[in-house]
Design an enzyme around this catalytic site. Structure first.
Site, PDB file in Angstrom:
ATOM      1  N   TYR A 320       0.845  -1.189   0.000  1.00  0.00           N
ATOM      2  CA  TYR A 320       0.000   0.000   0.000  1.00  0.00           C
ATOM      3  C   TYR A 320       0.882   1.241   0.000  1.00  0.00           C
ATOM      4  O   TYR A 320       2.041   1.221   0.444  1.00  0.00           O
ATOM      5  CB  TYR A 320      -0.932   0.033   1.220  1.00  0.00           C
ATOM      6  CG  TYR A 320      -0.192  -0.037   2.543  1.00  0.00           C
ATOM      7  CD1 TYR A 320       0.269   1.110   3.181  1.00  0.00           C
ATOM      8  CD2 TYR A 320       0.054  -1.272   3.156  1.00  0.00           C
ATOM      9  CE1 TYR A 320       0.961   1.047   4.385  1.00  0.00           C
ATOM     10  CE2 TYR A 320       0.743  -1.348   4.355  1.00  0.00           C
ATOM     11  CZ  TYR A 320       1.195  -0.193   4.965  1.00  0.00           C
ATOM     12  OH  TYR A 320       1.880  -0.266   6.135  1.00  0.00           O
ATOM     13  N   SER A 333       8.944   0.175  14.050  1.00  0.00           N
ATOM     14  CA  SER A 333       8.591  -0.764  12.983  1.00  0.00           C
ATOM     15  C   SER A 333       7.398  -0.300  12.155  1.00  0.00           C
ATOM     16  O   SER A 333       7.077  -0.934  11.143  1.00  0.00           O
ATOM     17  CB  SER A 333       8.319  -2.154  13.568  1.00  0.00           C
ATOM     18  OG  SER A 333       7.243  -2.102  14.494  1.00  0.00           O
ATOM     19  N   GLY A 334       6.729   0.774  12.577  1.00  0.00           N
ATOM     20  CA  GLY A 334       5.681   1.334  11.736  1.00  0.00           C
ATOM     21  C   GLY A 334       4.271   1.235  12.251  1.00  0.00           C
ATOM     22  O   GLY A 334       3.320   1.431  11.478  1.00  0.00           O
ATOM     23  N   HIS A 338      -4.085   6.181  13.680  1.00  0.00           N
ATOM     24  CA  HIS A 338      -4.380   7.148  12.614  1.00  0.00           C
ATOM     25  C   HIS A 338      -5.805   6.966  12.111  1.00  0.00           C
ATOM     26  O   HIS A 338      -6.474   5.955  12.383  1.00  0.00           O
ATOM     27  CB  HIS A 338      -3.384   7.016  11.458  1.00  0.00           C
ATOM     28  CG  HIS A 338      -3.429   5.710  10.726  1.00  0.00           C
ATOM     29  ND1 HIS A 338      -4.399   5.383   9.807  1.00  0.00           N
ATOM     30  CD2 HIS A 338      -2.588   4.622  10.771  1.00  0.00           C
ATOM     31  CE1 HIS A 338      -4.172   4.184   9.313  1.00  0.00           C
ATOM     32  NE2 HIS A 338      -3.076   3.689   9.891  1.00  0.00           N
ATOM     33  N   HIS A 354      -2.625  -3.515   8.665  1.00  0.00           N
ATOM     34  CA  HIS A 354      -1.296  -4.121   8.584  1.00  0.00           C
ATOM     35  C   HIS A 354      -0.510  -3.906   9.878  1.00  0.00           C
ATOM     36  O   HIS A 354       0.724  -3.963   9.875  1.00  0.00           O
ATOM     37  CB  HIS A 354      -0.532  -3.552   7.393  1.00  0.00           C
ATOM     38  CG  HIS A 354      -1.117  -3.934   6.071  1.00  0.00           C
ATOM     39  ND1 HIS A 354      -2.163  -3.252   5.506  1.00  0.00           N
ATOM     40  CD2 HIS A 354      -0.814  -4.962   5.228  1.00  0.00           C
ATOM     41  CE1 HIS A 354      -2.483  -3.812   4.352  1.00  0.00           C
ATOM     42  NE2 HIS A 354      -1.689  -4.859   4.154  1.00  0.00           N
ATOM     43  N   CYS A 356      -1.360  -1.204  12.188  1.00  0.00           N
ATOM     44  CA  CYS A 356      -1.741   0.066  12.792  1.00  0.00           C
ATOM     45  C   CYS A 356      -3.118  -0.037  13.442  1.00  0.00           C
ATOM     46  O   CYS A 356      -3.877  -0.981  13.201  1.00  0.00           O
ATOM     47  CB  CYS A 356      -1.771   1.164  11.732  1.00  0.00           C
ATOM     48  SG  CYS A 356      -0.128   1.620  11.120  1.00  0.00           S
TER      49      CYS A 356
END
Length: 410
Positions: A320, A333-334, A338, A354, A356
């Site tokens: 994405y 790591s992300g 949000h 994924h 989040c």
């Protein structure tokens, strides 16, 4: 018949007796050995007395010395006298602080030297007889070729959440045998009340500080980085800095991955429960949201999220590249909190992201406006734990484990 001589008669009472001259000299001799002659010969010279010794002033470093270590003390010592005044000044007029010992004989500096500064020393004293003495000299402090600059998070003047650790990152490595000295000179003070805390070395270039528990809300924190006179490694010198920041309200959120909810509290009061979606199962578990205590690392009103930065290739069906609003980073790591309006049907019902934590646009905007860097978000409901070092991980350790990482323990 008279012989013609006058007959001798006894001396009359009260008359002066006649004493032979030899006897007079014999009696006078002992007196002459014990007292000064009062005759016409004059008085004898008084015995000579030693003059008082003048005061001597010694200064270290020696006059005209170069490359004086920044941690070297400046000492001024007087012999055979007392110090009156010592003034040590850098060429820009900055005075070097110091103090005189209780005996009045020695002055010693109490502050580090300024790198590369030329210093003038002027000392006055008086000798035991009162005579004044003065000494002037100069020297030049070392200008280090290499320094270890301490970058500090949070920034000075900022307001942070109750989970924010103090992170000091040096741009040069600190030697193992200097860590304790460095740690001693990283001083944290708080008001209005003291807060127990400890440093922990993460690596040769980073040390972090956290309290035993979350910071008390509305606490002012001062960090004194007093390393200006510290050689942190051979030939590498520290830098002095002061940092002040404020801890705001206690905003602590709870994410229940299985219930798909995010509950926000401020100072112990529940403000809102938000329906969310978190990381999906499958794919070998690589998208499962991690459980554990996380801390908000950054706040970005808009962020472009490219899956390639997390190891997902462009030809992967899960790739994405999307712009998101109100992004609050939780891990290196992300993982973020949000807005995810594209998955609104799954909010509060299913985990499809994924990794989040996604929510509606208005909920995300509201949460963003309540949040500070350093706010705490506790995740439960998965078997995947936050890895050490993945984000602001200070709260992944017990207090005993955290303190064990201090160079001052043991």
């Amino acid at each position: 018949m008279s012989s013609g001589r006058r007959p001798s008669t006894p001396a009359r009472r009260g008359a002066r007796a006649w004493v032979p001259a030899a006897l007079v000299l014999a009696l006078a001799a002992p007196l002459g050995a014990c007292q000064a002659d009062s005759g016409s010969g004059g008085a004898a010279a008084p015995a000579a007395t030693a003059s008082p010794a003048p005061a001597r002033i010694d200064v270290l470093p020696a006059d005209a010395a170069l490359d004086v270590r920044l941690d070297a003390p400046v000492t001024v010592r007087v012999t055979d006298g007392q110090l009156d005044e010592v003034v040590v000044t850098a060429q820009d007029g900055t005075p070097l602080e110091g103090a005189v010992a209780g005996d009045g004989l020695t002055w010693t500096s109490t502050a580090p030297l300024l790198a590369g500064a030329r210093y003038e020393v002027r000392a006055t004293a008086h000798g035991s007889g009162g005579a004044p003495a003065e000494r002037t000299s100069s020297f030049t402090a070392l200008d280090p070729a290499v320094t270890a600059f301490p970058a500090v998070a949070p920034l000075s003047g900022s307001t942070v959440g109750v989970g924010m650790p103090v992170i000091v990152t040096f741009d040069e490595a600190v030697a193992d045998d200097r860590r304790a000295l460095v740690e001693e000179r990283l001083r944290v003070t708080t008001s209005p009340a003291p807060v127990e805390g400890s440093w922990r070395w993460v690596s040769a270039t980073q040390v972090q500080y956290r309290p035993a528990e979350f910071w008390p809300a509305q606490t002012d924190v001062h960090l004194d980085v007093d390393l200006g006179s510290t050689e942190v490694a051979p030939g590498v010198w520290g830098v002095t800095r002061d940092i002040d920041f404020h801890v705001g309200a206690a905003v602590v959120s709870q994410v229940d991955v299985q219930a798909h909810t995010l509950t926000v509290t401020r100072d112990g009061e529940v403000l809102r429960t938000i329906p969310v979606t978190t990381g999906q199962d499958g794919h070998g578990g690589k998208y499962v949201t991690r459980s554990g205590t996380k801390v908000v690392m950054s706040l970005e009103e808009s962020r472009q999220m490219d899956a390639e930065t997390t190891g997902v290739s462009r030809d992967d069906p899960e790739y994405y590249d999307v712009a998101v609003r109100y992004a609050m980073r939780l891990t290196n790591s992300g993982e973020f909190l949000h807005a995810a309006p594209w998955s609104a049907a799954s909010h509060g019902r299913a985990n499809v992201s994924h990794g989040c934590t996604g929510m509606g646009l208005e909920d995300a905007r509201w949460l963003f406006e309540q949040s500070y860097v350093g706010d705490v978000v506790v995740f439960t409901g998965t078997d995947r734990a936050v890895e050490p070092g993945n984000g602001f991980d200070a709260w992944g350790y017990s207090w005993e484990q955290w303190r064990a990482g201090s160079a001052l323990q043991g």
